[in-house]
Design an enzyme around this catalytic site. Structure first.
Site, short mmCIF file in Angstrom:
data_model
loop_
_atom_site.label_atom_id
_atom_site.label_comp_id
_atom_site.label_asym_id
_atom_site.label_seq_id
_atom_site.Cartn_x
_atom_site.Cartn_y
_atom_site.Cartn_z
N GLU A 218 -35.74 -46.09 39.00
CA GLU A 218 -35.80 -46.41 40.58
C GLU A 218 -35.04 -45.42 41.47
O GLU A 218 -33.99 -45.32 40.91
CB GLU A 218 -34.91 -47.56 41.24
CG GLU A 218 -35.52 -47.73 42.39
CD GLU A 218 -35.28 -49.34 43.14
OE1 GLU A 218 -35.32 -50.75 41.61
OE2 GLU A 218 -34.79 -50.25 43.98
N LYS A 267 -38.38 -53.52 50.94
CA LYS A 267 -37.65 -55.17 50.86
C LYS A 267 -37.22 -54.99 52.43
O LYS A 267 -37.62 -54.12 53.13
CB LYS A 267 -36.37 -53.82 51.11
CG LYS A 267 -35.87 -53.84 49.50
CD LYS A 267 -34.58 -53.06 49.21
CE LYS A 267 -34.04 -53.13 47.67
NZ LYS A 267 -32.99 -51.88 47.37
MG MG Z 1 -32.77 -50.02 44.48
#
Ligand code: MG
Length: 363
Positions: A218, A267
């Site tokens: 990531e 997110k």
């Molecule tokens: Mg992250």
């Protein structure tokens, strides 16, 4: 149903252990809560964490954005006009995505409650189970190995390991963790922008050569360095997940178009809530690019909203929703059940949280 009032409160929950990434160290969830009340007396709740290093939001800016701009913008508008309400927030205020997310989540909670259905059903899915990983903070190797073994014994089958502070030494971290947990546990690696592009290729290639079997890496490089991330993605076999590089659907389009990453991390605090997240889902669904849904240091309220999204959209194939698992206690009543790696959704309308400790604060 008309928006009658928007109020804010605070929530503070100590963490089991400090949360450490390449960007920061935090000891507690210390977030703003939002309550939207309709003219019929129904309420919806949202939450926003101050994640200064990623979103630029701090508590006073979240509180000020909500009370000074978003509240007067939205009072008197129709609750059902979710897309219009999100657009009105964007028109009234640039950025401040966490503040918008808290309000947008509360509006979706309120809307789903008025439909008498859980949020995941309103979003086009059903109350299925969601599996989350658990985050292992970046620390000395022995500590990370111990934390990893604890995560596995707590029932987590997927570990998300924070790295990015020490370059090639990160390979040693992953090697020792893999050795300790065995071959059946999935390992995700999050560098939080901590590497350079060429260095990333060297580190990831080393992990590949050693057969460490990494599910994904990531955000290896800086958020703005899409060219660098594209270099990493095209020169490694391990899937690369864009996190800090993607806030909006426009960002997702750019990443998919240039093949800068293989996967996208959604997110709610980056997208400004459910409405913005659905836009990214639509882009990803159209292009067949799998997504992960993640959270900041959030408590069960906003993390549950993300779990509803994950339950609703099959393009979200991975979940990193361990905020509640990192908290020492659960201050809420009701909501999805967070049982180790399992997030078990239920049929309670809205997000499903029925008891929220809420003491309105004035600015
Ligand atoms: Mg992250």
């Amino acid at each position: 149903m008309i928006i009658k009032d928007i109020e804010i409160s605070e929530i503070k929950i100590p963490l089991v252990v400090p949360f450490k990434t390449a960007l920061r160290t935090v000891d507690a969830v210390d977030d703003i809560l939002v309550r939207v009340t309709s003219d019929t007396g129904e309420v919806g709740y949202g939450e926003a964490p101050p994640t200064a290093v990623i979103t630029g939001d701090i508590k006073p800016s979240i509180a000020g954005a909500i009370m000074n701009i978003l509240r007067p913008t939205l009072i008197g508008r129709d609750v059902d006009d979710l897309i219009g309400n999100a657009a009105a927030m964007d028109l009234a205020l640039h950025g401040n995505n966490s503040a918008k997310a808290a309000v947008d989540i509360a509006l979706w909670d309120l809307y789903a409650k008025s439909c008498g259905k859980p949020l995941c059903r309103v979003l086009g899915g059903k109350a299925r189970e969601v599996e989350t990983d658990v985050t292992i903070s970046v620390n000395p190797i022995e500590e990370m190995v111990a934390d990893s073994l604890r995560g596995v014994s707590d029932g987590f089958n997927i570990l998300k390991i924070k790295v990015g502070r020490e370059g090639l030494k990160d390979v040693e971290r992953i090697r020792e963790i893999r050795r300790a947990v065995g071959p059946d546990i999935k390992l995700r690696v999050d560098a939080n922008q901590g590497w350079e592009a060429k260095q990333s290729v060297r580190i990831i290639a080393a992990m590949e050569d050693e057969g460490l079997d990494i599910d994904l890496v990531e955000q290896p490089v800086k958020a703005h360095d899409l060219e660098g991330m594209r270099y990493v993605t095209s020169n490694t076999y391990t899937p690369i997940l864009a996190d800090e590089s993607v806030f909006s659907a426009a960002d997702a389009i750019e990443i998919i178009r240039t093949r800068a990453a293989d996967l996208i991390n959604i997110k709610l605090m980056k997208t400004g809530g459910i409405t913005g997240a659905l836009r990214i889902c639509a882009v990803a669904e159209a292009c067949g690019v799998e997504c992960m849904t993640g959270c900041m240091l959030e408590s069960k309220l906003s993390v549950s909203a993300a779990a509803h999204l994950a339950a609703a959209r099959p393009i979200i194939t991975r979940s990193d929703l361990d905020g509640p698992a990192l908290c020492k206690l659960d201050p809420y009543e009701g909501g999805p059940t967070f049982d180790g790696a399992r997030i078990i959704m239920n049929e309670t309308p809205g997000i499903g949280i029925t008891g929220v400790p809420f003491t309105p604060i004035k600015l």
